[in-house]
Design a protein around this motif. Structure first.
Motif, mmCIF file in Angstrom:
data_model
loop_
_atom_site.group_PDB
_atom_site.id
_atom_site.type_symbol
_atom_site.label_atom_id
_atom_site.label_comp_id
_atom_site.label_asym_id
_atom_site.label_seq_id
_atom_site.Cartn_x
_atom_site.Cartn_y
_atom_site.Cartn_z
ATOM 1 N N ALA A 165 0.831 -1.205 0.000
ATOM 2 C CA ALA A 165 0.000 0.000 0.000
ATOM 3 C C ALA A 165 0.866 1.256 0.000
ATOM 4 C CB ALA A 165 -0.921 -0.007 1.213
ATOM 5 N N GLU A 166 2.074 1.148 0.554
ATOM 6 C CA GLU A 166 3.005 2.280 0.562
ATOM 7 C C GLU A 166 4.150 2.101 -0.426
ATOM 8 O OE1 GLU A 166 5.862 4.755 3.734
ATOM 9 O OE2 GLU A 166 4.407 3.265 4.450
ATOM 10 N N PHE A 167 4.595 0.852 -0.585
ATOM 11 C CA PHE A 167 5.738 0.552 -1.464
ATOM 12 C C PHE A 167 5.231 -0.353 -2.588
ATOM 13 C CE2 PHE A 167 7.199 0.735 3.016
ATOM 14 C CZ PHE A 167 7.966 1.878 2.968
ATOM 15 N N ASP A 168 4.651 0.235 -3.623
ATOM 16 C CA ASP A 168 4.007 -0.587 -4.646
ATOM 17 C C ASP A 168 5.000 -1.371 -5.494
ATOM 18 O OD1 ASP A 168 5.037 1.512 -6.131
ATOM 19 O OD2 ASP A 168 3.135 2.060 -7.081
ATOM 20 N N TRP A 169 6.284 -1.058 -5.362
ATOM 21 C CA TRP A 169 7.333 -1.773 -6.094
ATOM 22 C C TRP A 169 7.818 -3.023 -5.337
ATOM 23 C CZ3 TRP A 169 10.988 -1.637 -2.402
ATOM 24 C CH2 TRP A 169 11.010 -0.530 -1.542
ATOM 25 N N LEU A 170 7.314 -3.227 -4.134
ATOM 26 C CA LEU A 170 7.744 -4.379 -3.332
ATOM 27 C C LEU A 170 7.373 -5.682 -4.038
ATOM 28 C CD1 LEU A 170 8.831 -5.430 -0.516
ATOM 29 C CD2 LEU A 170 6.412 -5.548 0.152
ATOM 30 N N GLY A 171 8.333 -6.604 -4.112
ATOM 31 C CA GLY A 171 8.069 -7.912 -4.694
ATOM 32 C C GLY A 171 7.900 -8.972 -3.632
ATOM 33 N N THR A 172 7.361 -10.106 -4.045
ATOM 34 C CA THR A 172 7.307 -11.251 -3.151
ATOM 35 C C THR A 172 7.498 -12.529 -3.954
ATOM 36 O OG1 THR A 172 6.124 -12.222 -1.269
ATOM 37 C CG2 THR A 172 4.808 -11.722 -3.224
ATOM 38 N N VAL A 173 7.700 -13.623 -3.240
ATOM 39 C CA VAL A 173 7.969 -14.917 -3.859
ATOM 40 C C VAL A 173 6.752 -15.818 -3.709
ATOM 41 C CG1 VAL A 173 9.427 -16.977 -3.819
ATOM 42 C CG2 VAL A 173 10.433 -14.725 -3.372
ATOM 43 N N LEU A 174 6.363 -16.456 -4.803
ATOM 44 C CA LEU A 174 5.329 -17.483 -4.773
ATOM 45 C C LEU A 174 5.948 -18.795 -5.241
ATOM 46 C CD1 LEU A 174 2.291 -15.490 -6.231
ATOM 47 C CD2 LEU A 174 2.786 -16.005 -3.825
ATOM 48 N N GLN A 175 5.542 -19.885 -4.604
ATOM 49 C CA GLN A 175 6.141 -21.197 -4.861
ATOM 50 C C GLN A 175 5.166 -22.063 -5.653
ATOM 51 O OE1 GLN A 175 8.892 -22.296 -1.256
ATOM 52 N NE2 GLN A 175 6.992 -21.492 -0.398
ATOM 53 N N ALA A 176 5.568 -22.454 -6.856
ATOM 54 C CA ALA A 176 4.654 -23.118 -7.785
ATOM 55 C C ALA A 176 4.219 -24.488 -7.299
ATOM 56 C CB ALA A 176 5.318 -23.234 -9.155
ATOM 57 N N TYR A 177 4.983 -25.124 -6.413
ATOM 58 C CA TYR A 177 4.549 -26.453 -5.979
ATOM 59 C C TYR A 177 3.395 -26.412 -4.990
ATOM 60 C CZ TYR A 177 7.631 -26.206 -1.750
ATOM 61 O OH TYR A 177 8.252 -25.863 -0.572
ATOM 62 N N LEU A 178 3.072 -25.260 -4.425
ATOM 63 C CA LEU A 178 1.919 -25.164 -3.535
ATOM 64 C C LEU A 178 0.630 -25.124 -4.357
ATOM 65 C CD1 LEU A 178 3.105 -22.606 -0.826
ATOM 66 C CD2 LEU A 178 3.151 -25.110 -0.741
ATOM 67 N N ARG A 179 -0.368 -25.864 -3.935
ATOM 68 C CA ARG A 179 -1.616 -25.962 -4.687
ATOM 69 C C ARG A 179 -2.368 -24.626 -4.727
ATOM 70 N NH1 ARG A 179 -2.700 -31.398 -5.646
ATOM 71 N NH2 ARG A 179 -1.409 -32.838 -4.423
ATOM 72 N N ARG A 180 -2.119 -23.776 -3.763
ATOM 73 C CA ARG A 180 -2.811 -22.496 -3.689
ATOM 74 C C ARG A 180 -2.232 -21.434 -4.625
ATOM 75 N NH1 ARG A 180 -1.973 -19.431 1.775
ATOM 76 N NH2 ARG A 180 -2.452 -17.657 0.410
ATOM 77 N N THR A 181 -1.065 -21.691 -5.205
ATOM 78 C CA THR A 181 -0.292 -20.613 -5.824
ATOM 79 C C THR A 181 -0.928 -20.063 -7.088
ATOM 80 O OG1 THR A 181 1.758 -21.370 -4.816
ATOM 81 C CG2 THR A 181 1.980 -20.028 -6.790
ATOM 82 N N ARG A 182 -1.678 -20.854 -7.824
ATOM 83 C CA ARG A 182 -2.326 -20.300 -9.025
ATOM 84 C C ARG A 182 -3.263 -19.160 -8.629
ATOM 85 N NH1 ARG A 182 -3.729 -26.075 -11.982
ATOM 86 N NH2 ARG A 182 -1.631 -26.938 -11.681
ATOM 87 N N ALA A 183 -4.011 -19.348 -7.564
ATOM 88 C CA ALA A 183 -4.915 -18.290 -7.106
ATOM 89 C C ALA A 183 -4.131 -17.076 -6.613
ATOM 90 C CB ALA A 183 -5.829 -18.816 -6.005
ATOM 91 N N ASP A 184 -3.016 -17.321 -5.895
ATOM 92 C CA ASP A 184 -2.181 -16.206 -5.424
ATOM 93 C C ASP A 184 -1.581 -15.446 -6.610
ATOM 94 O OD1 ASP A 184 -2.657 -16.745 -2.725
ATOM 95 O OD2 ASP A 184 -0.967 -18.140 -2.603
ATOM 96 N N CYS A 185 -1.159 -16.172 -7.639
ATOM 97 C CA CYS A 185 -0.618 -15.508 -8.837
ATOM 98 C C CYS A 185 -1.676 -14.622 -9.487
ATOM 99 C CB CYS A 185 -0.137 -16.550 -9.850
ATOM 100 S SG CYS A 185 1.460 -17.300 -9.461
ATOM 101 N N ALA A 186 -2.896 -15.127 -9.585
ATOM 102 C CA ALA A 186 -3.965 -14.342 -10.200
ATOM 103 C C ALA A 186 -4.208 -13.060 -9.419
ATOM 104 C CB ALA A 186 -5.242 -15.177 -10.282
ATOM 105 N N GLU A 187 -4.212 -13.162 -8.090
ATOM 106 C CA GLU A 187 -4.438 -11.967 -7.268
ATOM 107 C C GLU A 187 -3.335 -10.936 -7.460
ATOM 108 O OE1 GLU A 187 -3.997 -10.521 -2.628
ATOM 109 O OE2 GLU A 187 -4.349 -12.670 -3.018
#
Length: 323
Positions: A165-187
């Motif tokens: 919300a303050e640092f819109d350039w902040l990145g994060t890591v998502l792990q493809a082997y987690l079943r939830r990650t497709r939804a997290d990627c979409a968000e």
């Protein structure tokens, strides 16, 4: 052979990464530490900055990680913050302030900033990460929040959302082997976030993660397609030739130029391939860890690829012959 490694060797190696007895033993053996230099180029900021200089001179971007995780008291978390602030001061002196993707970045593990502390851990980690992000903004360096085991994912992404919300350039890591990650990627793709997509480096149960090599690769490519189609900045963190070969086609399909995404690889792994990709005009970022707490990181690298384990065993045998 890869499936045998994944089923048998990888779980055993990952179990070793959590062993305090093995950690203490490994840290006492000088020959082991010399081999570790292949993946961890030093324990001090001075040592890692030499590697940063070399990588930048070769045209590659850099992400620096001060090793440490799962701190057990607030003082240790504060020490981690102090280490990052000093590192950012040093990185800021390089003057890499060009528009667009930042050539220099630091990577954070929230568990090293107090996330797992029994009282107010999430709040403490958020405040500490905010301090680091504010400093990074001042010196023109990016920050990416690393992923850890699946039990931390909800907390980590909650903190990332608040920081963005303050640092819109902040990145994060998502792990493809987690079943939830497709939804997290979409968000996060819809929100325009920078996402480092990796396969995953922890031994997760089948209830939350894909376990087979082909399943993980398929999930990675599906997640990458979601990121390429979104508004964010995908960071393709993989050494897998199959995945790397698929990237140019996806970039063309979603009309992304070389400036609209980047490849990421680990320090000491596939250096020639890193240089090839950079030489073709791609953004290539090298993840460079440093610090005294190298054991867990190093052992997880051995678990990722049979070639890493083979290198370690061969180098260890050669060095023992020479002493």
């Amino acid at each position: 052979m890869p499936e045998l490694f994944a089923r048998v060797a990888r779980p055993a190696i990952l179990a070793a990464s959590r062993s305090e007895v093995l950690r203490r033993s490994a840290e006492r053996i000088p020959v082991t530490r010399k081999v570790v230099d292949r993946f961890v180029p030093g324990e001090t900021a001075v040592e890692v900055l030499k590697s940063v200089e070399r990588l930048r001179n070769s045209g590659r971007f850099v992400s620096v990680d001060h090793l440490g995780e799962d701190v057990t008291d607030a003082d240790a978390a504060n020490a981690t913050v102090t280490a990052y602030l000093g590192l950012l001061d040093a990185l800021g002196q390089r003057g890499d302030t060009a528009a667009g993707p930042k050539p220099l970045e630091v990577s954070l593990k929230l568990s090293a900033l107090g996330q797992a502390l029994p009282r107010d851990g999430e709040k403490i980690a958020l405040e500490n990460a905010h301090t680091i992000c504010a400093k990074a903004r001042d010196v023109g360096v990016w920050v990416t929040v690393d992923a850890e085991d699946h039990t931390t994912t909800d907390s980590t992404l909650s903190i990332v959302r608040e920081l963005r919300a303050e640092f819109d350039w902040l990145g994060t890591v998502l792990q493809a082997y987690l079943r939830r990650t497709r939804a997290d990627c979409a968000e996060f793709a819809a929100a325009g976030a920078r996402i480092r997509l990796c396969k995953g480096a922890y031994d997760e149960p089948a209830s939350v993660a894909f376990r087979g090599r082909d399943e993980v690769t398929d999930s990675y490519l599906m997640c990458l397609r979601i990121l390429m189609a979104g508004r964010g900045y995908p960071m393709v963190a993989s050494h897998d030739p199959e995945i790397i070969a698929a990237v140019p086609g996806l970039a063309r399909e979603y009309r992304r130029s070389a400036a609209d995404f980047e490849y990421q690889m680990l320090y000491g792994i596939r250096d020639a391939e890193q240089l090839r990709l950079a030489g073709e005009g791609n953004h290539v970022r090298v993840y460079v860890p440093f610090g005294a707490q190298w054991y867990g990181y190093f052992v997880r690298r051995l678990a990722e690829r049979p070639a890493n384990l083979t290198f370690f065993l061969r180098a260890l045998a050669e060095r023992r012959k020479s002493v």
